[in-house]
Design a protein around this motif. Structure first.
Motif, short mmCIF file in Angstrom:
data_model
loop_
_atom_site.label_atom_id
_atom_site.label_comp_id
_atom_site.label_asym_id
_atom_site.label_seq_id
_atom_site.Cartn_x
_atom_site.Cartn_y
_atom_site.Cartn_z
N GLY A 1 0.59 -1.34 0.16
CA GLY A 1 0.17 -0.14 0.01
C GLY A 1 0.85 1.42 0.12
O GLY A 1 0.64 2.02 -0.55
N ASN A 2 1.91 1.59 0.79
CA ASN A 2 1.99 2.79 0.94
C ASN A 2 4.21 2.08 0.90
O ASN A 2 4.72 2.11 1.97
N PRO A 3 4.29 1.84 -0.20
CA PRO A 3 5.92 0.85 -0.51
C PRO A 3 7.02 2.08 0.09
O PRO A 3 8.09 1.35 0.60
N GLY A 4 7.33 3.27 0.09
CA GLY A 4 7.84 4.23 0.45
C GLY A 4 7.97 4.62 1.54
O GLY A 4 9.14 5.25 2.11
N CYS A 5 7.20 3.65 3.25
CA CYS A 5 7.32 4.26 4.19
C CYS A 5 8.44 3.38 5.26
O CYS A 5 8.07 2.37 5.46
N THR A 6 9.57 3.39 5.55
CA THR A 6 10.67 3.21 6.07
C THR A 6 9.62 2.37 7.42
O THR A 6 10.07 1.56 7.42
N ARG A 7 8.89 3.88 8.02
CA ARG A 7 8.25 3.26 9.51
C ARG A 7 7.75 1.86 9.68
O ARG A 7 8.07 0.71 10.17
N ARG A 8 6.72 1.61 8.17
CA ARG A 8 5.99 0.51 8.99
C ARG A 8 6.66 -0.38 8.26
O ARG A 8 6.54 -1.99 8.69
N ALA A 9 7.70 -0.53 7.04
CA ALA A 9 8.66 -1.58 6.55
C ALA A 9 9.14 -2.18 8.20
O ALA A 9 9.02 -3.43 8.19
N THR B 1 11.52 6.72 9.52
CA THR B 1 10.88 7.77 8.53
C THR B 1 10.08 8.38 8.08
O THR B 1 9.64 6.41 7.78
N ALA B 2 8.31 8.51 8.28
CA ALA B 2 7.47 8.09 7.77
C ALA B 2 6.92 8.59 6.30
O ALA B 2 7.99 9.84 6.01
N ARG B 3 6.37 8.07 5.91
CA ARG B 3 5.60 8.79 4.48
C ARG B 3 4.45 8.95 4.44
O ARG B 3 3.80 7.78 4.24
N TYR B 4 3.40 9.57 5.24
CA TYR B 4 2.09 9.36 5.79
C TYR B 4 1.54 9.61 4.51
O TYR B 4 1.99 11.31 4.31
N ALA B 5 0.66 9.69 4.13
CA ALA B 5 -0.81 10.45 2.82
C ALA B 5 -2.24 9.76 3.72
O ALA B 5 -2.33 8.92 4.92
N GLU C 1 -4.04 7.62 2.90
CA GLU C 1 -4.98 6.34 2.14
C GLU C 1 -3.87 5.95 3.55
O GLU C 1 -5.26 5.02 4.01
N CYS C 2 -3.29 6.45 4.46
CA CYS C 2 -2.83 5.15 5.54
C CYS C 2 -4.26 5.24 6.23
O CYS C 2 -4.33 4.04 6.63
N LEU C 3 -4.74 5.63 6.05
CA LEU C 3 -5.94 5.82 7.29
C LEU C 3 -6.49 4.58 7.08
O LEU C 3 -7.25 4.35 9.17
N THR D 1 -5.15 2.14 5.91
CA THR D 1 -4.60 0.75 5.99
C THR D 1 -3.82 0.52 6.34
O THR D 1 -2.78 -0.21 6.84
N CYS D 2 -3.22 1.46 8.26
CA CYS D 2 -1.98 0.99 8.59
C CYS D 2 -2.29 2.08 9.94
O CYS D 2 -2.95 2.43 10.02
N GLU D 3 -2.30 0.92 10.92
CA GLU D 3 -2.82 0.88 12.13
C GLU D 3 -2.46 2.06 13.02
O GLU D 3 -2.12 2.38 14.50
N MET D 4 -0.74 2.93 12.44
CA MET D 4 -0.30 3.72 12.83
C MET D 4 -1.05 4.98 12.43
O MET D 4 0.15 6.20 13.16
N SER D 5 -2.04 5.05 11.79
CA SER D 5 -1.90 6.58 11.11
C SER D 5 -2.48 7.58 11.93
O SER D 5 -2.02 8.59 11.76
N VAL D 6 -3.20 7.99 12.60
CA VAL D 6 -3.81 8.38 13.78
C VAL D 6 -2.24 8.82 13.98
O VAL D 6 -2.30 10.50 14.44
N TYR D 7 -1.35 8.55 14.70
CA TYR D 7 0.16 9.29 15.38
C TYR D 7 0.42 10.10 14.06
O TYR D 7 1.34 10.76 14.10
N CYS D 8 0.61 9.35 12.73
CA CYS D 8 1.54 9.62 11.31
C CYS D 8 0.87 10.97 11.18
O CYS D 8 1.31 11.83 10.11
N ARG D 9 -0.74 10.92 10.94
CA ARG D 9 -1.20 12.01 10.40
C ARG D 9 -0.79 13.09 11.58
O ARG D 9 -0.26 14.75 11.35
#
Ligand code: SF4
Lengths: 472, 341
Positions: B26-34, B264-268, B270-272, B274-282
Motif C-alpha cells: 500500500g505505501n511502499p515508500g514508508c520505512t517506518r511501517r516496513a 522516517t514515515a511517509r504519511y498520506a 490513504e494510510c488512514l 490501511t495502517c494502524e499507525m495512521s492516527v499518530y503519523c497524521r
C-alpha cells in the motif's frame, strides 16, 4: 484539484476553519426537502438496519429492523419506508406549467415542483440505489408477495439514484458533496467523507472536527465497535431499547443535516441554478408519466445503445455544469483565469457602429480592443464569451503581446438587437472591465444513436424478451 | 538475540497473514511501517500505548456472515463449493488448526501434500514467505484446488457480487491477497505449477447463493515481487539502527516516541484505512501538504509545508529558484482569490 481550491485548503489548515470556495450556491435547495439517513447491517449486501427520515426537522421518523436476520421484518421495514417516502415523492405531481417546445410551435407540460431527497454522504445514495435494485423487481403476487408500494419505492429510488449521477442535478443530494463544493477544509478528501467532521470544520473549526471524527457515524455503515458492544447484545435478546439506541445514534446526524441545508440556503443562489432545477423538474415529470403510463421497472443494466446515450448525456451535463458554475461564480471563474481559459481585461478602444458589408447583406460587427496583464491562451479565430453578455460572441481577430500587457482585438456579434445600430449598452464601452472566456454555454447537439431495435446483437440489441425474475 | 527481536522486546512476534503482507504494497515508500512489520511489532498496541489508537475492529455481524457463508459452502464434503467450482473429482483435506506449536509440522504436511499433486481441494495449507529477510508463516485462509497439472487459489469472500459487479475496493484487496498466496505457493512449488488466475467465491446479488469469478492477478504479483525485494533491504536498515531503538511496549512512552522518530514515515491520507499507525503519523504530519492528499500537494506545486505555500502565495517570502514557477502560480491564485471574495 485546482490550485485555487488547494490554496483554500492550505488557508483552512492555517486558520483552523473551513474556507469558502464558492461565492454563490450552486445547487437548488428545496423549501420542503426530505432528509433520509439510512443505516445498514454490516456484512450483508444492502441489508437495512434503520432509517431516520422526514420532511420536518422537529418530526424525525425512525424505522427499525428489530431482528435483521428475519426476512419478514426486513420486508416490513421496506414497506414502512415506502409508505413514508413514496407519498412525499409523489406529492409534487400536482400543478403543471406549459413549456414551449419546437420553437414555440408546441407546448409540453411539466410539474411546477419536484421532490428533493437529502442523504448524508455518497454511501447513503449508493445504499438507496441498491435498495432500489433489490425492491423494484419484487412481485405483488406469488410466493412472497409484497405490497405494491414496495416495487414502487424501488422504482423511485432507482430514478433518484440515477439522477444523482447527472452532474448538477439536485433531486437526490448528498450533504458531503453539497458542502464540499462550497467550502474547503484543512484536511484531505478522504477525511471530508466523514460528514460530521466536514460539518464541524465549517461550523466550529478544526478542533471540533477532530472530536466529531470519533463521534457517531452518519451511516450507512455502522462502527464495528458499536456493532460488537451495543448492537450485538440488543439483537441477541430483542429489546425495546433498540429503537432508542438507534435514535440516539442517528440524531446528531439528523440535526447536522438540517443545519447543513440551512447553511447552504443562506448563500445567494447562482443565476443558473434555476435552469438546472428546470431540467430536474423535466426528469421528474417524465418519470411520473412513465409510472402512470407504462410502469415497467428500469432494467438491471442498460443495453449498449441506452448506455452510450446515457454516457453522452452525462458528459454533456458535466460540461454544462462546469460552464454554468463558472459563469455564475467569479471564484469558480478564477480557476479558469489561472489556467488561461479566461482573462479579465479593460476595453481600450471600441468601434460600436462598425458594419461588415462584405456579405450579401450588411451586418453589425462592432470591434473592441481589450488589454490585459493576465495569461492569455487564445488564438485568432477563437470565439470568446463574457458572462455579463452571455448571448454575445466575441471572435478573436488578433493577439498582440506588449510590454504593458496583451492587446486582444475582438469582433462582436449577437446580443445587440436586430437593427444595424447596437442597442445602448450592448457594446462594451472604453474603460469597462470585462471578463472573457473560451467557455461557452452554447448547446452542443449529441451524436445520433441507432434505435435499440436496429442494433446488431454484437452491440447489445435488440433486447431479449424475457420476464425479469423476482429476486429474493 | 537478533536485532529484530531486540526491537520487538518481550512481546511475541506478530504473525503475518495475507492481509498484512498485502498492506505492505500500500505505501511502499514508508520505512517506518516496513521496519515495524519486519520486526513483527504489534502496531495496534503500539499506537494505543502512545495514545493514538485507531479504529481497526471488525464487526461481529460481518464475521458471522462470512463464517456462515463459508460453512455453507464447505458442508457435506464441500458439496456447494464443488458445484460452484465445477470441482467434483478428488478429496477435500483441511490442514486446519491455527496453533502456533504445530506450524512447522503443518507446513511440512502442506508441502508434501501439494508436491504429491493429487487432484482435489486442500484447505488451510500453511505457507511461508520471505518478508524483509525473515521467513514468515502465512496464516492460511485459502483453498488450493489441484486441477490437472495446475494449482489454483480459491478464496471465499463474503462481499456480494451484484449484477456482475462488486465493490472495487473489496475486489482489489482480494486480488492482492490472492496474489500473496500465489506467490507463496510458487516459491514452494515452482512458478508453472500455480496459476495466475485465482477464483473468488462470493455471494451473488442479495442472497447467499455462491458465484465464482476468475481474477487474473499477474499485475498484483509483479507489484508484490517488487515490493518484497525492496523490503529485503530493510534488514540492513534495521541493523544500522542505534542500539537504544526499541519498541518494547514495556518502555515509557517518551522512549517509544523517540524510537519511532528514528524511522522516517511517509504519511498520506490513504494510510488512514490501511495502517494502524495512521492516527499518530497524521498528527506528526500536521502542517505538511502531503497530509492534505496527493492531488492537493501536486496542485500546490509539490511544496512541503502549508506555511511555505502561504508565505509564497502572499509574497511574504522570496522563492528560491527551484520554487519560482510554483510561487508565481500561487501568487496568481492568491490574487484571483482575493479579487473574487
Ligand atoms: S501510517 Fe505511518 S507508518 Fe503507516 S504507512 Fe502511513 S506513514 Fe507509514
Amino acid at each position: 484539484m485546482s490550485t485555487l481550491v488547494a490554496l483554500a485548503r492550505a488557508h483552512a489548515l492555517a486558520a483552523g476553519r473551513a474556507q469558502p470556495i464558492a461565492t454563490v450556491r450552486h445547487l437548488h435547495v428545496h423549501d420542503r426537502p426530505l432528509v433520509l439517513i439510512p443505516l445498514a447491517m454490516a456484512g450483508e449486501a444492502n441489508a437495512p438496519l434503520a432509517a431516520l427520515l422526514g420532511d420536518d426537522v422537529s418530526r424525525p421518523r425512525l424505522l427499525v429492523v428489530g431482528q435483521p436476520r428475519n426476512r419478514d421484518e426486513r420486508f416490513a421495514f421496506t414497506a414502512d419506508l415506502a409508505d413514508a417516502v413514496v407519498p412525499y415523492l409523489e406529492s409534487f405531481a400536482g400543478a403543471t406549467e406549459a413549456v414551449p417546445v419546437d420553437r414555440g410551435r408546441d407546448v409540453r407540460h411539466r410539474f411546477v415542483d419536484a421532490p428533493q431527497v437529502w442523504v448524508p454522504n455518497p454511501g447513503g445514495a449508493d445504499f438507496l440505489r441498491l435498495l432500489g435494485r433489490s425492491t423494484r423487481f419484487r412481485r405483488v403476487d406469488g410466493d412472497h408477495p409484497v405490497p405494491p408500494s414496495v416495487p414502487r419505492l424501488g422504482q423511485w429510488l432507482t430514478f433518484l439514484a440515477s439522477s444523482a449521477e447527472v452532474p448538477g442535478s439536485s433531486l437526490l443530494v448528498n450533504a458531503v458533496q453539497a458542502l464540499g463544493s462550497h467550502w474547503a477544509t484543512g484536511q484531505s478528501a478522504a477525511e471530508d467523507a466523514h460528514f460530521g467532521s466536514l460539518f464541524a470544520w465549517i461550523t466550529d473549526g478544526a478542533r471540533a472536527a477532530q472530536e466529531a471524527e470519533n463521534g457517531p457515524v452518519a451511516g450507512p455503515a455502522t462502527d464495528p465497535a458499536f456493532d460488537n458492544e451495543v448492537l450485538a447484545p440488543l439483537i441477541a435478546s430483542p429489546s425495546p431499547a433498540m429503537a432508542g439506541v438507534l435514535r440516539d445514534l442517528l440524531t446528531p446526524t439528523w440535526e447536522r443535516m438540517w443545519k447543513s441545508i440551512a447553511l447552504l440556503r443562506e448563500l445567494p443562489v447562482g443565476a443558473r441554478v434555476g435552469l438546472r432545477w428546470d431540467s430536474d423538474r423535466d426528469a421528474y415529470s417524465a418519470f411520473v408519466e412513465h409510472l402512470t403510463e407504462d410502469g415497467t421497472p428500469q432494467p438491471r443494466r442498460d443495453g449498449a445503445v441506452a448506455a452510450a446515450a446515457r454516457l453522452q448525456r452525462l458528459e454533456n451535463a458535466a460540461a454544462r455544469y462546469a460552464v454554468q458554475r463558472a459563469f455564475d461564480d467569479p471564484l469558480v471563474m478564477a480557476d479558469h483565469r489561472l489556467t488561461g481559459a479566461a482573462f479579465g481585461a479593460e476595453v481600450t478602444l471600441a468601434k460600436a457602429d462598425r458594419i461588415d458589408d462584405s456579405g450579401k447583406r450588411p451586418v453589425l460587427r462592432p470591434r473592441i480592443m481589450v488589454t490585459t496583464t493576465e495569461t492569455v491562451r487564445v488564438e485568432p479565430g477563437a470565439s470568446l464569451t463574457s458572462p455579463a453578455r452571455p448571448s454575445q460572441k466575441a471572435k478573436v481577430i488578433s493577439v498582440t503581446p506588449g510590454p504593458a500587457g496583451t492587446d486582444v482585438l475582438l469582433e462582436l456579434s449577437g446580443g445587440m438587437g436586430r437593427k444595424l445600430v447596437a442597442e445602448p449598452g450592448s457594446v462594451p464601452a472604453v474603460g469597462e472591465r470585462l471578463l472573457l472566456t473560451t467557455l461557452s454555454e452554447a448547446y452542443r447537439p449529441g451524436a445520433a444513436f441507432p434505435d435499440p431495435a436496429e442494433t446488431p446483437w454484437t452491440h447489445g440489441g435488440p433486447p431479449p424478451h424475457r420476464e425479469d425474475l423476482p429476486v429474493a | 538475540m537478533s536485532q529484530v527481536d531486540r526491537l520487538r522486546g518481550s512481546a511475541p512476534g506478530k504473525r503475518h497473514n495475507a492481509r498484512t503482507v498485502a498492506a505492505l504494497t500500500g505505501n511502499p515508500g514508508c520505512t517506518r511501517r516496513a521496519v515495524l512489520d519486519a520486526a513483527g511489532i504489534d502496531k495496534v498496541r503500539l499506537a494505543e500505548r502512545i495514545g493514538f489508537p485507531g479504529a481497526f475492529g471488525q464487526s461481529r455481524f460481518a464475521l458471522a456472515r462470512g463464517n456462515a457463508f463459508e460453512a455453507m459452502l464447505k458442508a457435506d464434503d464441500c458439496a456447494l463449493l464443488r458445484s460452484t467450482l465445477g470441482a467434483y473429482v478428488g478429496g477435500y483435506e483441511d490442514l486446519g488448526a491455527d496453533e502456533d506449536d504445530t506450524l512447522s509440522a503443518r507446513h511440512a504436511r502442506t508441502r508434501s501434500m501439494l508436491n504429491d499433486g493429487a487432484e482435489g481441494l486442500l484447505d488451510h495449507p500453511l505457507l511461508t514467505l520471505e518478508v524483509a529477510g525473515q521467513t514468515v508463516f502465512l496464516e492460511p485462509d485459502l483453498i488450493a484446488y489441484q486441477n490437472g497439472s495446475q494449482l489454483q487459489v480459491v478464496e471465499i469472500k463474503s462481499f456480494a457480487i451484484l449484477d456482475g459487479q462488486a465493490d472495487g475496493t473489496a475486489v482489489s484487496a482480494a486480488a492482492v491477497q490472492a496474489a500473496v498466496y500465489v506467490l507463496a505457493l510458487r516459491r514452494m512449488l515452482g512458478d508453472d505449477r500455480v496459476s495466475h488466475e485465482v477464483v473468488l467465491v462470493c455471494p451473488e446479488n442479495f442472497s447467499l447463493q455462491p458465484v465464482a469469478v476468475v481474477l487474473d492477478v499477474r499485475k498484483q504479483l509483479s507489484t508484490l515481487r517488487r515490493q518484497l525485494s525492496r523490503l529485503a533491504s530493510v534488514s540492513s536498515l534495521i541493523s544500522s539502527l542505534p542500539d537504544d531503538v526499541s519498541f518494547d511496549l514495556a518502555q515509557p512512552v517518551p522512549a517509544l516516541l523517540s524510537s519511532l522518530d528514528t524511522l522516517t514515515a511517509r504519511y498520506a491520507p490513504e494510510c488512514l484505512s490501511t495502517c494502524e499507525m495512521s492516527v499518530y503519523c497524521r498528527h506528526e504530519a500536521g502542517g505538511r501538504t502531503a497530509a492534505l492528499g496527493r492531488p492537493v500537494r501536486d496542485a500546490l506545486g509539490g511544496l512541503e509545508t502549508v506555511d511555505e505555500v502561504l508565505a509564497l502565495a502572499s509574497g511574504a517570502r522570496e522563492p528560491d529558484p527551484a520554487q519560482a514557477e510554483a510561487a508565481a502560480l500561487l501568487r496568481a491564485a492568491q490574487r484571483l482569490r482575493d479579487e473574487a471574495l
